[in-house]
Design an enzyme around this catalytic site. Structure first.
Site, PDB file in Angstrom:
ATOM      1  CB  CYS A 188      -0.922   0.005   1.214  1.00  0.00           C
ATOM      2  SG  CYS A 188      -2.001  -1.439   1.350  1.00  0.00           S
ATOM      3  CB  ALA A 189       3.605   2.113  -2.348  1.00  0.00           C
TER       4      ALA A 189
ATOM      5  N   GLY B  94       5.063   6.550  -0.949  1.00  0.00           N
ATOM      6  CA  GLY B  94       6.327   5.819  -0.937  1.00  0.00           C
ATOM      7  C   GLY B  94       7.245   6.103   0.235  1.00  0.00           C
ATOM      8  N   GLY B  95       6.742   6.721   1.289  1.00  0.00           N
ATOM      9  CA  GLY B  95       7.600   7.037   2.432  1.00  0.00           C
ATOM     10  C   GLY B  95       8.246   5.817   3.053  1.00  0.00           C
ATOM     11  CE  LYS B  96       4.856   4.124   6.960  1.00  0.00           C
ATOM     12  NZ  LYS B  96       4.030   5.111   6.255  1.00  0.00           N
TER      13      LYS B  96
ATOM     14  CG  ASP C  46      -1.842   2.704  -3.295  1.00  0.00           C
ATOM     15  OD1 ASP C  46      -1.313   3.023  -2.212  1.00  0.00           O
ATOM     16  OD2 ASP C  46      -3.061   2.827  -3.505  1.00  0.00           O
TER      17      ASP C  46
ATOM     18  CG  ASP D 194       1.266   2.626   6.066  1.00  0.00           C
ATOM     19  OD1 ASP D 194       0.481   2.540   7.029  1.00  0.00           O
ATOM     20  OD2 ASP D 194       1.830   3.684   5.734  1.00  0.00           O
TER      21      ASP D 194
ATOM     22  CB  CYS E 246      -1.113   6.432  10.848  1.00  0.00           C
ATOM     23  SG  CYS E 246      -2.323   6.747   9.560  1.00  0.00           S
TER      24      CYS E 246
END
Length: 380
Positions: A222-223, A226-228, A245, A281, A334
């Protein structure tokens, strides 16, 4: 704009939000219609609006009405100010207070939606009130040092060139908390050249806890932006990174971000094969980030939460197909709500007995940055 004019603008924007318009959309609408407002004015109005939304119920109680005007009156009173000094009717300031207006009391009013309060308390236990209070404050700005391009010391020096001050977190040297001039970040060399990325401390800690080793195949299922993906890229050499995604439009900025960071990522609409690590995520309520997106707190409904929990379960089921025996599935949200976190993992393990949980963590604003959950599972 005078302070009174900024209050009037915030009242206008808040009334749009209370009528159902998303906060960012309402702010953009006001900004486009107010060409006279400079960047400082726009930032100040945004701060007023977001501060009011973080404390919507208590400020409305103090201000005597759940309206933009009531929220501004309540906010001024909560800060120890006298609303009459700004509600003067002069220039573009709001009209003066009527007799008895804004004399309410917040008392025991909660800034957690009433329907959510029991679940909130059950999910956070003894920390429930403290976390709710923390979400009434502005969130700090955190950066992640991209070690593919700089050391923490080099990143700090590059930030200082633009007058941006930051301090490392003792738990993670690559996590920097900005202490001065965060609004200069996008114009500075450190950000422009990919030495740092905007990323909250909690997801940074989560990415640092993932089982990553050189040469691994990693799927960010679940990009989104793309932070992760980028955080994992800096963990080891020779990683094969694939980003997916369900809505490819969410990944539209990822190629540019990856290039700036010096990272190679494949974007795949339908990823095939198996991976050493699959990161999920998942879409969630965002309850851990409500001090950054406070209007989301008031737009969440019971039905929407049920739909999110069902969607998370479906995503986990699909992502698990890409995990071979002995490899890992990392589930993140989150959120601080149990049905999205431990409850979701418990249900998954019940339906997938060949998996087991090897680590689990829930960060909150009391011990990190945003509220953030991580469960690392392995297929036996």
């Amino acid at each position: 704009m005078t302070p009174g004019a900024r209050i009037s603008a915030a009242v206008e924007v808040l009334d749009l939000i209370l009528a159902g318009q998303p906060a960012e959309q309402a702010l953009l609408r006001w900004s486009r219609a107010s060409r006279f407002a400079g960047s400082g004015d726009r930032a100040a109005v945004r701060d007023l609006v977001f501060d009011a939304l973080r404390c919507r119920n208590s400020h409305a109680a103090l201000g005597g009405a759940l309206t933009g005007r009531g929220l501004m009156i309540g906010g001024l009173r909560a800060a120890g100010g006298d609303p009459a000094g700004l509600f003067t009717g002069e220039g573009h300031a709001p009209v003066p207070l009527a007799a008895g207006e804004g004399t309410g009391s917040a008392g025991e009013v909660s800034d957690i939606p009433d329907w959510l309060a029991p679940l909130w308390n059950n999910s956070l236990g003894a920390d429930a009130d403290a976390v709710a209070a923390a979400l009434r404050q502005r969130a700090p700005v955190w950066l992640r040092v991209n070690t593919l391009k700089a050391t923490p010391a080099e990143a700090l020096r590059a930030l200082a060139e633009n007058g941006i001050a930051a301090t490392p977190d003792p738990r993670l040297a690559t996590a920097l908390r900005v202490t001065e001039n965060e609004r200069r970040l996008s114009q500075g060399r450190a950000y422009r050249d990919g030495l740092v990325e905007l990323q909250d401390l909690s997801p940074q800690l989560a990415c640092a806890a993932l089982p990553v080793a050189p040469g691994m195949r990693v799927l960010d299922y679940c990009a989104g932006g793309g932070g992760k993906t980028l955080a994992v890229a800096a963990r080891a050499k020779g990683l094969v990174l694939v980003a997916h995604d369900a809505d490819p439009a969410r990944m539209r900025d990822l190629p540019q971000r990856a290039e700036r960071a010096g990272v190679k990522v494949r974007l795949e609409a339908d990823p095939a094969g198996r991976f050493d690590l699959v990161i999920v995520d998942a879409p969630c309520s965002g309850s851990g980030t409500w001090r950054r997106t406070p209007d989301a707190k008031w737009r969440l409904t019971e039905a929407a939460l049920r739909d999110l929990v069902a969607l998370q379960a479906e995503i986990l089921r699909k992502a698990a197909r890409h995990v071979p025996p002995g490899r890992h599935l990392a589930y993140m949200t989150c959120s601080v709500l149990d049905p999205e976190n431990d409850g979701q993992v418990t249900a998954f393990l019940r339906d997938h007995p060949d998996f087991r949980q090897v680590s689990r963590h829930l960060w909150t604003p009391l011990d990190a940055g945003d509220g953030f959950f991580l469960s690392v599972l392995t297929r036996q």
